[in-house]
Design a protein around this motif. Sequence first.
Motif, short mmCIF file in Angstrom:
data_model
loop_
_atom_site.label_atom_id
_atom_site.label_comp_id
_atom_site.label_asym_id
_atom_site.label_seq_id
_atom_site.Cartn_x
_atom_site.Cartn_y
_atom_site.Cartn_z
N TYR A 98 -8.90 16.06 -13.32
CA TYR A 98 -7.87 14.71 -13.87
C TYR A 98 -7.06 14.27 -13.01
CZ TYR A 98 -7.50 19.27 -17.19
OH TYR A 98 -7.59 19.61 -18.08
N THR A 99 -7.05 12.76 -13.07
CA THR A 99 -5.99 12.05 -12.87
C THR A 99 -4.13 11.90 -13.38
OG1 THR A 99 -8.16 10.79 -11.73
CG2 THR A 99 -5.88 10.60 -11.49
N PHE A 100 -3.63 12.49 -12.42
CA PHE A 100 -2.34 12.66 -12.23
C PHE A 100 -2.04 11.39 -12.38
CE2 PHE A 100 -3.51 16.62 -12.16
CZ PHE A 100 -3.71 17.51 -13.94
N ILE A 101 -0.56 10.68 -12.66
CA ILE A 101 0.18 9.44 -12.67
C ILE A 101 1.67 9.54 -12.64
CG2 ILE A 101 0.61 6.60 -13.51
CD1 ILE A 101 -2.42 7.46 -12.90
N LEU A 102 1.61 9.66 -10.82
CA LEU A 102 3.28 10.03 -11.25
C LEU A 102 4.12 9.13 -10.09
CD1 LEU A 102 2.02 13.49 -10.22
CD2 LEU A 102 3.88 13.50 -12.00
N PRO A 103 5.46 9.14 -10.10
CA PRO A 103 6.42 8.20 -8.86
C PRO A 103 5.89 8.26 -7.94
CG PRO A 103 8.07 9.31 -11.19
CD PRO A 103 6.44 10.02 -11.07
N ALA A 104 5.95 7.66 -7.43
CA ALA A 104 5.09 7.81 -5.53
C ALA A 104 6.48 7.71 -5.11
CB ALA A 104 4.56 6.63 -5.27
N THR A 105 6.08 8.32 -3.85
CA THR A 105 7.34 9.22 -3.09
C THR A 105 6.94 8.24 -1.69
OG1 THR A 105 5.86 10.57 -1.34
CG2 THR A 105 7.00 11.30 -2.85
N LYS A 106 8.25 7.82 -0.69
CA LYS A 106 7.78 6.87 0.30
C LYS A 106 6.92 7.53 0.96
CE LYS A 106 12.93 5.75 0.08
NZ LYS A 106 14.56 5.82 0.51
N GLU A 107 6.22 8.46 1.27
CA GLU A 107 4.97 8.43 2.16
C GLU A 107 4.08 7.57 1.47
OE1 GLU A 107 5.51 10.54 4.82
OE2 GLU A 107 6.97 10.55 4.11
N VAL A 108 3.60 7.07 0.60
CA VAL A 108 2.48 6.94 -0.60
C VAL A 108 2.62 4.77 0.85
CG1 VAL A 108 1.53 5.75 -2.08
CG2 VAL A 108 2.83 7.58 -2.23
N PRO A 109 1.64 4.41 1.13
CA PRO A 109 1.89 3.04 1.25
C PRO A 109 2.04 1.98 -0.06
CG PRO A 109 0.74 4.38 2.61
CD PRO A 109 0.92 4.92 1.50
N ARG A 110 2.68 1.00 0.50
CA ARG A 110 3.85 0.15 -0.20
C ARG A 110 1.48 -0.85 -1.69
NH1 ARG A 110 8.05 -0.81 -2.17
NH2 ARG A 110 7.64 -2.90 -3.46
N ARG A 111 1.46 -0.48 -0.99
CA ARG A 111 -0.30 -1.32 -1.03
C ARG A 111 -1.44 -0.56 -1.97
NH1 ARG A 111 -1.21 -0.29 4.03
NH2 ARG A 111 -2.90 1.85 4.51
N LEU A 112 -0.92 1.00 -1.93
CA LEU A 112 -1.04 2.21 -3.08
C LEU A 112 -0.75 1.41 -4.65
CD1 LEU A 112 -3.12 4.59 -0.27
CD2 LEU A 112 -4.02 2.51 -1.24
N MET A 113 0.92 1.76 -4.13
CA MET A 113 1.09 1.87 -5.30
C MET A 113 0.57 1.35 -6.51
SD MET A 113 4.95 2.83 -4.21
CE MET A 113 5.71 3.34 -2.57
N ASN A 114 1.21 1.12 -7.97
CA ASN A 114 0.73 0.16 -9.48
C ASN A 114 2.08 -0.45 -9.18
OD1 ASN A 114 2.29 -0.56 -11.88
ND2 ASN A 114 -0.13 -0.22 -12.26
N GLU A 115 2.34 -1.99 -8.65
CA GLU A 115 3.18 -2.70 -8.54
C GLU A 115 4.51 -2.43 -8.78
OE1 GLU A 115 3.95 -6.75 -6.45
OE2 GLU A 115 2.18 -6.23 -6.02
N LYS A 116 4.61 -2.54 -10.03
CA LYS A 116 5.12 -2.91 -11.49
C LYS A 116 5.67 -1.34 -11.53
CE LYS A 116 3.14 -6.57 -13.81
NZ LYS A 116 2.72 -7.13 -15.01
N ARG A 117 5.37 -0.33 -11.60
CA ARG A 117 5.83 1.21 -12.12
C ARG A 117 6.15 1.84 -10.68
NH1 ARG A 117 5.17 3.04 -16.92
NH2 ARG A 117 3.98 1.32 -18.79
N LYS A 118 5.94 1.34 -9.63
CA LYS A 118 5.97 2.29 -8.59
C LYS A 118 5.37 4.11 -8.66
CE LYS A 118 8.39 -1.02 -6.20
NZ LYS A 118 7.79 -1.89 -7.14
N THR A 119 3.95 3.71 -9.02
CA THR A 119 2.85 5.03 -9.60
C THR A 119 2.10 4.77 -8.63
OG1 THR A 119 2.65 4.25 -11.59
CG2 THR A 119 4.23 5.37 -11.75
N ILE A 120 1.75 6.17 -8.22
CA ILE A 120 0.28 6.39 -7.77
C ILE A 120 -0.57 7.98 -8.71
CG2 ILE A 120 1.16 8.38 -6.74
CD1 ILE A 120 -1.14 5.86 -5.08
N GLY A 121 -2.01 7.45 -8.45
CA GLY A 121 -2.85 8.52 -9.42
C GLY A 121 -3.12 10.14 -8.35
#
Length: 208
Positions: A98-121
């Motif tokens: 499974y891949t879970f798409i969730l809101p990213a914390t500040k520990e995630v570099p911005r370049r890895l996030m979905n820019e619009k949703r601020k999410t991370i897989g």
Amino acid sequence: MSAKFISIHPDNPQSRFIKQASEIILNGGVAVIPTDSAYALCCTLGDKSAMERIIAIRKISKNHNFTLLCRDLSELSTFAKIGNNEFRLLKHNTPGAYTFILPATKEVPRRLMNEKRKTIGIRVPRGAIIEALMEEVGEPLMSCSLIMPDCEEAENDPVEINDKIGSLVDVIVDGGVLTTEPTTVIRFEDGVPLIRRVGGGDPAPFEE
């Protein structure tokens, strides 16, 4: 220069080969690794140069939802905001395909996030090789499925992968021929799971 091709036993990974592959990743390498679905491209979380090489291989946009491979739920919760409902569902369905798409914390570099949703897989994969690699590396890995441009299915044969992109990556970990199925993708919105893609993981636990 061609990639180092390392064949590792899928059920009993040889520690010396795991160490070889892990050292290449930790030294800034781009790796092809076997997962509990198809093969994936990966690098360390903080390596911008390696990430840009993966983007070039896949020909994907910067808004692509990259995935962090985590060893367990405690590591996962460092990088994603998880409510009670999400935690309960993840606890009962990880590790798995499974891949879970969730809101990213500040520990995630911005370049890895979905820019619009601020999410991370986020993934907690199952499999002797990938679990041993992650344990040896000692930190989450940035990854995405190895789906070549203009292809719909993920790559599953390490010999064919070597023929196609052996000159573009640093190490290919041969764990045998796998499925072409990608992961099942689940996105959470206000604690409610939404199935975005059906793949290797059984979607039933996330259906209303």
